[in-house]
Structure formats: C-alpha cells, structure tokens
Design a protein around this motif. Structure first.
Motif, PDB file in Angstrom:
ATOM      1  N   SER A 162       2.353   0.377  10.487  1.00 35.98           N
ATOM      2  CA  SER A 162       2.315   0.485  11.942  1.00 35.98           C
ATOM      3  C   SER A 162       3.299   1.520  12.476  1.00 35.98           C
ATOM      4  O   SER A 162       3.105   2.031  13.585  1.00 35.98           O
ATOM      5  N   GLN A 163       4.346   1.829  11.716  1.00 35.86           N
ATOM      6  CA  GLN A 163       5.329   2.804  12.200  1.00 35.86           C
ATOM      7  C   GLN A 163       4.787   4.227  12.171  1.00 35.86           C
ATOM      8  O   GLN A 163       5.086   5.032  13.055  1.00 35.86           O
ATOM      9  N   THR A 164       4.008   4.546  11.158  1.00 38.53           N
ATOM     10  CA  THR A 164       3.469   5.906  11.037  1.00 38.53           C
ATOM     11  C   THR A 164       1.981   5.972  11.328  1.00 38.53           C
ATOM     12  O   THR A 164       1.372   7.033  11.195  1.00 38.53           O
ATOM     13  N   ASP A 165       1.370   4.817  11.709  1.00 33.05           N
ATOM     14  CA  ASP A 165      -0.069   4.753  11.975  1.00 33.05           C
ATOM     15  C   ASP A 165      -0.848   5.295  10.775  1.00 33.05           C
ATOM     16  O   ASP A 165      -1.713   6.156  10.904  1.00 33.05           O
ATOM     17  N   ASP A 166      -0.534   4.745   9.607  1.00 33.24           N
ATOM     18  CA  ASP A 166      -1.118   5.228   8.355  1.00 33.24           C
ATOM     19  C   ASP A 166      -1.684   4.053   7.568  1.00 33.24           C
ATOM     20  O   ASP A 166      -1.154   2.933   7.632  1.00 33.24           O
ATOM     21  N   TYR A 167      -2.752   4.308   6.842  1.00 29.79           N
ATOM     22  CA  TYR A 167      -3.343   3.305   5.956  1.00 29.79           C
ATOM     23  C   TYR A 167      -2.995   3.681   4.522  1.00 29.79           C
ATOM     24  O   TYR A 167      -3.123   4.844   4.125  1.00 29.79           O
ATOM     25  N   LYS A 168      -2.544   2.671   3.748  1.00 30.51           N
ATOM     26  CA  LYS A 168      -2.011   2.942   2.417  1.00 30.51           C
ATOM     27  C   LYS A 168      -2.662   2.050   1.371  1.00 30.51           C
ATOM     28  O   LYS A 168      -3.035   0.906   1.652  1.00 30.51           O
ATOM     29  N   VAL A 169      -2.770   2.596   0.168  1.00 29.16           N
ATOM     30  CA  VAL A 169      -3.306   1.871  -0.981  1.00 29.16           C
ATOM     31  C   VAL A 169      -2.259   1.914  -2.082  1.00 29.16           C
ATOM     32  O   VAL A 169      -1.781   2.994  -2.452  1.00 29.16           O
ATOM     33  N   VAL A 170      -1.868   0.753  -2.593  1.00 23.39           N
ATOM     34  CA  VAL A 170      -0.932   0.685  -3.719  1.00 23.39           C
ATOM     35  C   VAL A 170      -1.698   0.177  -4.935  1.00 23.39           C
ATOM     36  O   VAL A 170      -2.475  -0.774  -4.846  1.00 23.39           O
ATOM     37  N   ARG A 171      -1.497   0.834  -6.076  1.00 22.81           N
ATOM     38  CA  ARG A 171      -2.316   0.531  -7.266  1.00 22.81           C
ATOM     39  C   ARG A 171      -1.432   0.486  -8.510  1.00 22.81           C
ATOM     40  O   ARG A 171      -0.575   1.340  -8.720  1.00 22.81           O
ATOM     41  N   PHE A 172      -1.679  -0.533  -9.356  1.00 21.48           N
ATOM     42  CA  PHE A 172      -0.951  -0.702 -10.608  1.00 21.48           C
ATOM     43  C   PHE A 172      -1.743  -0.045 -11.745  1.00 21.48           C
ATOM     44  O   PHE A 172      -2.956  -0.251 -11.867  1.00 21.48           O
TER      45      PHE A 172
ATOM     46  N   GLU B  50       1.323   3.533  -8.145  1.00 23.62           N
ATOM     47  CA  GLU B  50       1.074   4.718  -7.334  1.00 23.62           C
ATOM     48  C   GLU B  50       0.613   4.304  -5.946  1.00 23.62           C
ATOM     49  O   GLU B  50       0.001   3.249  -5.766  1.00 23.62           O
ATOM     50  N   LEU B  51       0.950   5.158  -4.966  1.00 25.73           N
ATOM     51  CA  LEU B  51       0.694   4.843  -3.568  1.00 25.73           C
ATOM     52  C   LEU B  51      -0.087   5.981  -2.918  1.00 25.73           C
ATOM     53  O   LEU B  51       0.312   7.142  -2.987  1.00 25.73           O
ATOM     54  N   TYR B  52      -1.201   5.609  -2.271  1.00 29.71           N
ATOM     55  CA  TYR B  52      -2.029   6.575  -1.548  1.00 29.71           C
ATOM     56  C   TYR B  52      -1.777   6.459  -0.053  1.00 29.71           C
ATOM     57  O   TYR B  52      -1.681   5.353   0.497  1.00 29.71           O
ATOM     58  N   SER B  53      -1.697   7.614   0.613  1.00 30.53           N
ATOM     59  CA  SER B  53      -1.564   7.676   2.069  1.00 30.53           C
ATOM     60  C   SER B  53      -2.797   8.357   2.645  1.00 30.53           C
ATOM     61  O   SER B  53      -3.159   9.459   2.222  1.00 30.53           O
ATOM     62  N   LEU B  54      -3.441   7.708   3.620  1.00 28.44           N
ATOM     63  CA  LEU B  54      -4.606   8.318   4.259  1.00 28.44           C
ATOM     64  C   LEU B  54      -4.194   9.549   5.053  1.00 28.44           C
ATOM     65  O   LEU B  54      -4.926  10.541   5.091  1.00 28.44           O
TER      66      LEU B  54
ATOM     67  N   PHE C  98       4.392  -6.381  -0.974  1.00 27.94           N
ATOM     68  CA  PHE C  98       4.715  -4.969  -0.796  1.00 27.94           C
ATOM     69  C   PHE C  98       4.665  -4.659   0.686  1.00 27.94           C
ATOM     70  O   PHE C  98       3.638  -4.875   1.339  1.00 27.94           O
ATOM     71  N   ASP C  99       5.780  -4.164   1.225  1.00 25.83           N
ATOM     72  CA  ASP C  99       5.884  -3.808   2.640  1.00 25.83           C
ATOM     73  C   ASP C  99       5.370  -2.388   2.817  1.00 25.83           C
ATOM     74  O   ASP C  99       5.936  -1.443   2.261  1.00 25.83           O
ATOM     75  N   MET C 100       4.306  -2.223   3.594  1.00 25.39           N
ATOM     76  CA  MET C 100       3.687  -0.910   3.761  1.00 25.39           C
ATOM     77  C   MET C 100       4.568   0.066   4.544  1.00 25.39           C
ATOM     78  O   MET C 100       4.384   1.273   4.431  1.00 25.39           O
ATOM     79  N   VAL C 101       5.532  -0.437   5.319  1.00 18.58           N
ATOM     80  CA  VAL C 101       6.399   0.440   6.105  1.00 18.58           C
ATOM     81  C   VAL C 101       7.529   1.007   5.249  1.00 18.58           C
ATOM     82  O   VAL C 101       7.695   2.214   5.123  1.00 18.58           O
TER      83      VAL C 101
END
Length: 385
Positions: A164-174, A196-200, A244-247
């Motif tokens: 919500s801080q950066t208005d971004d959608y993220k995917v975390v993958r093991f 690994e972490l993906y940022s839209l 996992f905290d997305m922020v």
C-alpha cells in the motif's frame, strides 16, 4: 447521445462519477465510448478506489470455481464463472480456458484475490489476471542468478499481495536448486534455497533473504491479509506460520493456535477472515467433518465451531452470509448454512480434490497486461453442471 449529454450538464460532475462508480465493470467498459472525459476518469486511482470500496461495502461478491474433470494430461483445468439468482441458486455462466497453463499437470494454482486480481502459477510459469477487466499478464522469467552447476530447479510455494505504501503488487516465490555430486562413485543430492520477489511496477524479479524455515502446502483460501502473506511452515520439527510483509519485504513467524490436536490428525488452512488472519482445522479421516475457525487478534481465539457435517471432505470458502462452501464425498459443490445446519447440493461437480472457490469483488485495477483474447483465452457459455 444528445439526451445523455444534456443529463450530464444537469448534474455536477462529482455526482455523475459517484453514480458511475457503483456500476459493474461490464457497464463501465461500454460507457468508456460515451466521451473521452469519462474514459479518462475511469482510469484514475481515485475512481478505481471508489469503485472497489463501493463493491466491498455492498458485498458484491463474484464467484470463480477452478476445477478439472479428470486426472490425465488431456483433462485440462479450467475456471467456471458461477452465477447466482437472488443469492439462492447457483449455475455456471461461463467456462474459461487458459491456454497458457494447458500443459501443466495440476495447474494453475491460484493465490488471491488481492484487490480483485489473481495470481496463477505452476512451476516456473506465473501470471496475473483481472477477471473483471479481462486483462491477463504473463510474468517475465526470473532474472535472479542461480548457483553455478545447478542440475535442476524446483519452484515451490508462492505468495501474492499488495504494497500500500508504493501502490505495487508483489509476488514472492521459493526456489530450490538441486545438485548431484559424485563421491566415491556414489551420487549424493544437495540443494540451495533461494527466495525471489517480483514487482509489478518494475516488472522484474530480485533476490531476497531466505527464512530459516521450510514452507509447504497449497492454499485453498486467500492467504493474503492486510498487506502480509501467510504460509504453513516447519522449523526444527516445530509447526508454525511464516508471514511476509509486502511493504518492508521481511519475513516473521507466529505460532499455531492451541487447537487441541495435532497436524497428523487435522488439516490446517489459513485464510483472510473479515480482514484478519484465520486458521480453519478439520479432521483428516472420516466423511462426517467438524470445522473449527480460529482468528488472530493479537492472540489466537476460537471464532466458531461447526460440528459433524455429514458426507463432506473439505472446506472451500465462505459465502456472503457466513455460509461455507464444501466439497462433498461425491466431489460435488455444496453450501452449508451453520445457522440452520442446512446442507444444499449445488449440482456442480469436478474430479476429486481439484475444486477451488475464489470469491472476489470486481476491480478496475490495471496490471499492464493484454486483453484475454490476445492470450487466446476462451470463454464459453456454461454447459450443464
């Protein structure tokens, strides 16, 4: 058109936008052709947020059912858009096929919804999908560097959420990297874990630190709660929950509820329950199931118990008034009302343990993808259930 233009001049623009923000996405898509200001307004963050909040306030839930009719590679997983008449009768409105996942055995697994967006994935393939706007985005291959001399790579659990801080959608993958070493003419297996972490927003992957726990399980419910994603995990033979905290992009752990049993006896599913983390337990054995729901509000407390529902296998999700979707022992979709103890067969079936219910509110959130038809996605009118 002249009458519509005249009507617009008789109303303040703010009131017009407020009225439009209460309409379904399908109507707004048509109304984009009315005039350029409307089309532009529908894409503003303010209108998108107002539209979504109206849907949440009015509990305007839509239903997707992921299912499969068999257990061979010819039996493709697909989604069924369910239609409700006055909230009572359920029928299949459309069946949706996703060619991007056609060659996957168990896929796609579904994470979300998060603001109306779903994350679909299998092995190294992942995509975002807004079923309301019919926009589909295939995520790029990971650019994270792998250790040298890797023999094979396994993509494990995944999480999807909103920053919500950066208005971004993220995917975390093991990810697990496997090696085979030849010592004294004998093969030995070894592995290295990565996350690994993906940022839209950046449309890219990066490597982040690996938590000292092992995550497992495929979620049946939405595990994204208030900006964090939750997995079942194990550390030194102790079962716990990893978040996992997305922020701040950090992992943390919390204990399981003291539910009076063991995970050898009970299944556990984590879920978003009215905006807080929930945990639902049900027995592994038998077809007369009981269900206990715990919620985390600083500490775990039992929210409710459902005793001895006959002829069912597992929970699939909650409906508008607290009813619980269940998979029956005959692998049909049923709806259980805890207040009346009524069990209603909805006449919709699937191959065993391939059903997953996704309840979501419509959203105009863009994902920088392409229209469904450009990805060869097919929507067909619903056949008999």
């Amino acid at each position: 058109m002249q009458e519509m233009s005249k009507a617009r001049t008789d109303l303040p623009e703010m009131l017009v936008m407020e009225i439009l923000s209460k309409l379904p996405v399908k109507s707004l898509t048509r109304f984009r052709c009315v005039c350029k200001p409307w089309s532009s307004s529908f894409q503003t963050p303010h209108f998108i947020t107002q539209h979504q909040q109206n849907n949440l306030k009015n509990n305007n839930l839509n239903l997707l059912l992921k299912r499969c009719n068999g257990n061979t590679r010819d039996d493709i997983h697909y989604f069924s858009q369910l239609y409700t008449e006055k909230g009572q009768n359920f029928s299949v409105k459309q069946n949706i096929h996703l060619p991007f996942f056609e060659n996957c055995w168990y896929a796609p697994e579904v994470d979300g919804p998060c603001n109306g967006i779903l994350c679909l994935h299998d092995a190294g393939k992942a995509a975002l999908w807004n079923p309301s706007t019919r926009e589909f985005k295939i995520l790029p291959p990971s650019s994270v560097q792998r250790p040298p001399s890797v023999d094979s790579i396994s993509f494990g659990c995944l999480g999807f959420g909103y920053d919500s801080q950066t208005d971004d959608y993220k995917v975390v993958r093991f990810v697990t990297n496997y090696f085979e070493e030849n010592e004294d003419e004998g093969l030995m297996a070894d592995w290295i874990h990565q996350v690994e972490l993906y940022s839209l927003k950046s449309d890219s992957w990066k490597e982040i630190s690996v938590p000292d726990v092992h995550v497992y399980g495929s979620p049946l419910f939405n595990n994204s709660v208030d900006g964090s994603y939750y997995w079942q995990a194990i550390s030194n033979s102790d079962y716990l929950i990893l978040s996992f905290d997305m922020v701040n992009e950090k992992f943390s752990t919390l204990p399981l509820p003291e539910f009076g049993g063991t995970l050898a006896q009970y299944y556990l599913q984590l879920l978003d329950f009215n905006g807080v983390l929930g945990a639902i337990f049900y027995p592994r054995e038998g077809t007369d199931k009981s269900f206990d729901l715990w919620v985390m509000n600083g500490s775990w407390t039992k929210q409710f118990s459902v005793e001895s529902v006959p002829g069912v296998e597992r929970p699939l999700g909650f409906w508008k008034n607290g009813e619980l979707f269940l998979e029956s022992s005959d692998h049909e979709l049923v709806l259980f009302d805890p207040s009346t103890q009524e069990l209603k067969n909805l006449g919709i079936h699937a191959y065993r343990e391939t059903m997953q219910i996704i309840a979501y509110v419509e959203s105009l959130v863009p994902i920088n993808g392409r229209p469904e038809h450009e990805e060869r996605m097919i929507r067909r009118p619903g056949a008999p259930n």
